[in-house]
Design a protein around this motif. Sequence first.
Motif, short mmCIF file in Angstrom:
data_model
loop_
_atom_site.label_atom_id
_atom_site.label_comp_id
_atom_site.label_asym_id
_atom_site.label_seq_id
_atom_site.Cartn_x
_atom_site.Cartn_y
_atom_site.Cartn_z
N UNK A 1 5.63 8.17 1.96
CA UNK A 1 4.40 7.89 2.91
C UNK A 1 4.73 6.56 3.74
N UNK A 2 4.21 6.75 4.97
CA UNK A 2 4.48 5.99 6.11
C UNK A 2 3.31 5.17 6.24
N UNK A 3 3.39 3.67 6.42
CA UNK A 3 2.34 2.62 6.69
C UNK A 3 2.43 2.11 7.80
N UNK A 4 1.34 1.71 8.36
CA UNK A 4 1.26 0.82 9.99
C UNK A 4 0.50 -0.45 9.41
N UNK A 5 1.16 -1.66 9.61
CA UNK A 5 0.60 -2.89 9.26
C UNK A 5 -0.53 -3.18 10.20
N UNK A 6 -1.54 -3.96 9.91
CA UNK A 6 -2.54 -4.40 10.45
C UNK A 6 -2.57 -5.93 10.70
N UNK A 7 -3.81 -6.22 11.20
CA UNK A 7 -3.86 -7.78 11.45
C UNK A 7 -4.65 -8.50 10.58
N UNK B 1 3.80 -2.91 13.32
CA UNK B 1 5.13 -2.28 12.67
C UNK B 1 4.87 -1.52 11.44
N UNK B 2 5.88 -0.41 11.30
CA UNK B 2 5.55 0.47 10.17
C UNK B 2 6.86 0.42 9.26
N UNK B 3 6.49 0.83 8.05
CA UNK B 3 7.23 0.87 6.54
C UNK B 3 7.22 2.06 6.09
N UNK B 4 8.18 2.77 5.79
CA UNK B 4 8.21 3.87 5.04
C UNK B 4 8.89 3.69 3.51
N UNK B 5 7.81 4.48 2.59
CA UNK B 5 8.28 4.45 1.29
C UNK B 5 8.71 5.90 0.81
N UNK B 6 9.98 6.14 0.61
CA UNK B 6 10.39 7.41 0.47
C UNK B 6 10.97 7.77 -0.88
#
Lengths: 145, 145, 145, 145, 145, 145, 145, 145, 145, 145
Positions: G133-139, G24-29
């Motif tokens: 900046x866009x982030x992709x969550x890990x495990x 899942x991804x989250x964007x900080x804008x």
Amino acid sequence: MLKGIPPILSPDLLKILRAMGHGDEIAIVDANYPAESAGPRLVRLDGQSATDVLDAILGLMPLDSYVEHAAFCMQVVGEPDRVEPIMEEFSSIISHHETGFDLGSIERFAFYDRVRSAYAIVQTGETRLYGNVLLKKGVISPDDK
Amino acid sequence: MLKGIPPILSPDLLKILRAMGHGDEIAIVDANYPAESAGPRLVRLDGQSATDVLDAILGLMPLDSYVEHAAFCMQVVGEPDRVEPIMEEFSSIISHHETGFDLGSIERFAFYDRVRSAYAIVQTGETRLYGNVLLKKGVISPDDK
Amino acid sequence: MLKGIPPILSPDLLKILRAMGHGDEIAIVDANYPAESAGPRLVRLDGQSATDVLDAILGLMPLDSYVEHAAFCMQVVGEPDRVEPIMEEFSSIISHHETGFDLGSIERFAFYDRVRSAYAIVQTGETRLYGNVLLKKGVISPDDK
Amino acid sequence: MLKGIPPILSPDLLKILRAMGHGDEIAIVDANYPAESAGPRLVRLDGQSATDVLDAILGLMPLDSYVEHAAFCMQVVGEPDRVEPIMEEFSSIISHHETGFDLGSIERFAFYDRVRSAYAIVQTGETRLYGNVLLKKGVISPDDK
Amino acid sequence: MLKGIPPILSPDLLKILRAMGHGDEIAIVDANYPAESAGPRLVRLDGQSATDVLDAILGLMPLDSYVEHAAFCMQVVGEPDRVEPIMEEFSSIISHHETGFDLGSIERFAFYDRVRSAYAIVQTGETRLYGNVLLKKGVISPDDK
Amino acid sequence: MLKGIPPILSPDLLKILRAMGHGDEIAIVDANYPAESAGPRLVRLDGQSATDVLDAILGLMPLDSYVEHAAFCMQVVGEPDRVEPIMEEFSSIISHHETGFDLGSIERFAFYDRVRSAYAIVQTGETRLYGNVLLKKGVISPDDK
Amino acid sequence: MLKGIPPILSPDLLKILRAMGHGDEIAIVDANYPAESAGPRLVRLDGQSATDVLDAILGLMPLDSYVEHAAFCMQVVGEPDRVEPIMEEFSSIISHHETGFDLGSIERFAFYDRVRSAYAIVQTGETRLYGNVLLKKGVISPDDK
Amino acid sequence: MLKGIPPILSPDLLKILRAMGHGDEIAIVDANYPAESAGPRLVRLDGQSATDVLDAILGLMPLDSYVEHAAFCMQVVGEPDRVEPIMEEFSSIISHHETGFDLGSIERFAFYDRVRSAYAIVQTGETRLYGNVLLKKGVISPDDK
Amino acid sequence: MLKGIPPILSPDLLKILRAMGHGDEIAIVDANYPAESAGPRLVRLDGQSATDVLDAILGLMPLDSYVEHAAFCMQVVGEPDRVEPIMEEFSSIISHHETGFDLGSIERFAFYDRVRSAYAIVQTGETRLYGNVLLKKGVISPDDK
Amino acid sequence: MLKGIPPILSPDLLKILRAMGHGDEIAIVDANYPAESAGPRLVRLDGQSATDVLDAILGLMPLDSYVEHAAFCMQVVGEPDRVEPIMEEFSSIISHHETGFDLGSIERFAFYDRVRSAYAIVQTGETRLYGNVLLKKGVISPDDK
């Protein structure tokens, strides 16, 4: 009412203008426009002229300088180059608030299509035909403040 | 827009006027009135004067002849008998639409309380102070039509 | 009830007529029409005839003069040119309210499709078969008032 | 439409009549009644007479035999014993459907209060004044079927 | 409960049957059918047999005479021509209510697809496999009443 | 972002300030305040100081001159007369925007009670204890503009 | 406030970070980004810098090590290789929290498209342009704890 | 709690299992799975292992015997034939409840796609990687009871 | 359907039984009971007898042993001590599931009042009069399992 | 999952803990507690012990030092001074996280009443009787960080 905010900017309209970002569009339409079925969220300002609403909005909202035109009117059906008096008023109000922006124009059904993906519509009580104008919001850079 | 319906009567306001029954009340209030927290459903007509809205509403809605007063303004704080110019305009508009109705008056906080149980509120853009008026809807009998 | 507004125009229907804009369409359908699954917002007027409802609506709503036909009935299945008595009544009511408008007709399933994108449907209690008519709203220009 | 169900019983009204239980009450009110603000869920049957609606409802719904009166009209203001012609029609319709039920009457504001706790209201298009009647639902016992 | 209405027709089901129009479809399905994920609005009648529900519905709802089949069962997987006892009961109930209607049949996954666009589903407590039947509503013409 | 509007005024907060009327109250509270359970609608401004938020709000919103105090802080528990440094900052910001307004104070639980009937709460990220202030909105008269 | 949780992580943002799963991804804008119309659920942190928000989020959320890049900035229009100072700050914050992750970059309109399918957006008060900046969550694997 | 129902089956999960029909699918996923964005309705069982949840569900829900596989795990990325210990536990639990069912496997992104159209997802607190299993519900025939 | 769960326990009813806690009450009422207006959430089981529903519920739900009576029927109006045959069936079903519980009784209007604060109501299709029973849920202690 | 956050704190529970303010209360209750009807918003953690949940919550949430007791258990019915083993575990967990806090106790029905006005309830799968504890949130002062 608030200090320095034109009172025709209603609570919902103020919120919308503040929430819009770079490239979001808002349409100011006349009293005959099919606004309720147009798609975007709708603010009604029954009884106001489109020109007063345009003037109040541009007092707060910057136009987009990244594109060729950041403001459009709807072309007269069958006479795409005809300039109605209300279009001249729109141009004059835009020039008063920002420099370097011409008023573009869009064919009637293309205008409907473009409004469909706008962020919001303001339905005014404007009774003059072709009293419609579409605006694209710009950026405030750190230097602007 | 519709034939013969004043365009400042918005879709929601038209629906409300039609839905109200005998004895239901509607308040037309000025731009400073705390209308959003007042309780009843709210129609905003930012930018309209209270007198224009009163005139448009009374063109469609009968007043209640079963009670002593079917229209009330808010008394000036500390001067309950003072008649502001806008109150005289209210009286004159009422007389123009219906005969035999005087404009009553209610103390400020009692006015707030009464509005709390009204059917609806219309918040206008009226900037004159004390630009508030409360109306009680009447009956249309079979003979009226 | 309101002064001068036919009482069969319910609160929701009045709101819808006022909210519709240039080119928006409304369908008046009979008691057998699959109106609840048709898509658009629905106003029920169970027990009214389609002709009375048409008459009341055209007292307030202008038809669209920008298109060839602004009113359509549904064609009899297998006999597209047949004119049922109720269609003649529709034509006569239209002529009574506006000049220069003919009643067009649409094949049954094409009628269903067109209604799917209408602004609203009014389901009447009309028991005569083919008691359906579709209207396209027009403009009120500044000169009309 | 359904076989053997009077078509003026709309989908919502049919559901309400079926959902009501022993002792629940339903009010059939005239076009001037303040029904939207009365409290209970509302079914509109604009354009129907109160007498036709009463007749259709009593074709399906039993009255309560556990109480003195299971049907009430609203008393004329100032003349509690006056019997308007529409009240006589109400009585006659009730007698046609059930035996042993008299029409009671309630003072105007007590009627408003009682309706406030009813299960539902049906607003008709009845234009005759005092065209209001309140019904209390009864029981169907295993022997009734 | 209401006079003359089978009590297994619940309030929601009665409303649905009354609201459906010409050509709308309703599916009566067994206890194993994936009804909650099937799409249309769902009425649960846990514990009832599909045959009792079919019988109650056809007592009120006419079938569509404009199409070849107005009632369908689901074919046995791999044996499209096999007739289960419950299918014979469906046919017999239909014949009891209306004349000239055969029971058609649809392959399992085609049945799922068709139900997806139905107006409503009734999930019964039918435990016999293949206890599913789809109905298409017809018209009541002025002569029928 | 908008021209001349401090960017910490979020869309919801701008709408709230514009919608409030004469006498409506808004509370600016610190990060420990039980704001989510306090009752009124809540705007979160996590990370902002209470003093910056107060400064931004008073740039737009007039205070009420009809009452003795239009701004209140919460008293230190057990030391009602103690003046924390943040209270002095509140006073100074108020004086900067409006003349003639003193900062009143309210006991802790009385403060909670009063906030319960406020129009809105702004929860800031203020980490200093007692970083709470309640404001009462005033009027803009025709002469003010 | 909670022990050890940076207070700029609001209740909604904490919930979102916890609810997101692998990929899942989250964007900080930044403050000019058209975030309200971007599609995903939105958390506003008006007044915070994008770099402070990134730092707080990476204190809790692992990045995805299954893909080439798990963090992206938006390229400068017309100068895809240009590195703005804020981009260097983003890289430095990422390195501080996790090892082996480079900051990728995406062209402006491709960035808008990718954000459209993100899990959430955080709109900060960042006034520096390209503060996105866009982030992709890990495990978190059983060995991590 | 209920007699004979494992208490880790929460109210929502019990309802879902009962509401599912023949062919509907439910996914039991681990703590890292992107379940909130996966599409179907979600039940959270934070803190439970996937194996305990599988065991409890299969105590109530039959598997589908009409298809080749009615239970699937997610393949290890890059090693489609590898069998993790948790997969062996899944197989063993299935064998304990029903005979004749093998555990199939699906590639990671194909697994995501298939879950998107499932009826429901249960997010467990399973910390072992690849702790995901998808089940297809079967039929209870009259002979089963 | 699920293994070992009586199929007349619908999805909603199963959820309710599982969600109820120590001391929560559920009413099983007959077809004439005014259940829709009674207050608590409602599950309809049209067509089922009250005795079958009671039997299915007590198969899963323990009764409360902390109070004098954990099950009540409604007294016959005017004959509080009369025992209808259906009441004897209720007693017998209770004895079959739990030992040491007598069936209490409550006067009609007191029964209505108590049901108003119950957790849920199940409306059955029970046609026998006085087919109502109220149950109070008990505890499952660690030793019970 | 997040770094350093115990995974049994679900997304909703994390949000609630962060949103609570000074003096707000949260109840952790056992599997028999009537939590769904208790009033406050509910988080279910079926299958977790009350002691594990208490431990996880106190790792993040400070207790209120302004009151005599900030944590309460429910007294054994009829033996108010009896200390169950689970109560001793509660005390021990509290002491492990904060110093100077004793566990108070409240009579059963007074406990229910107090929970009614709590901010939230967490229903665990705790099967030991009297596995209930109520917590009052404290303040984080600037010096704490």
